[in-house]
Motif scaffolding. Sequence first.
Motif: not given
Length: 173
Positions: A48-57, A120-136
């Motif tokens: 998915p695109m960064l800070f999104s659930t929509a796959p880039l494809a 920080q806004r997106y960490k708050n929105k996604l949660g710590e685990e969601g942020y880590r997953l987005a980074c990975e």
Amino acid sequence: MTYLDKIIDTHFTEDYFRLTLPSELNSSSATSPAWYGYLAALNVLGTPMLFSTAPLAHHFAVGTSGGKNSIDKHHIFPKHYLETIGFINDRDRNQIANFTYLDYATNIDISDNPPAEYVQRYKNKLGEEGYRLACEQNALPIDFEKMDYMEFLTQRRILMAQTVRKAYKELCR
């Protein structure tokens, strides 16, 4: 083993992914084969695109507009922010490792804000685990927003190369 298999095995070695590809990603060329290889890897992996659930494809699929209402190529460390901290050379600011695709609304929201502010806004929105997953998933070092820009670029190139390697292995199954 076919001739083509031998060529592929000779080129795509561990050293290629560990040394050569990160070096090839040290570029500001918008048409770099290394950049296109990274984008292809994101598509193979369904990232998915960064800070999104929509796959880039989904945004690169035939029949999608790819226009302003869809996605934008965005500086992770925004260009104008980099100017304020002394990076005035376009070669430094437009490094391949400083780009990602964002949906249009996220791009507008981030604008020219420094990573330490918008992340920080997106960490708050996604949660710590969601942020880590987005980074990975997007080849970003954890806590990249706290990093020195040049160190960020070095670390991201390595992670981008690992993403390409992961997609390559997926295709070789």
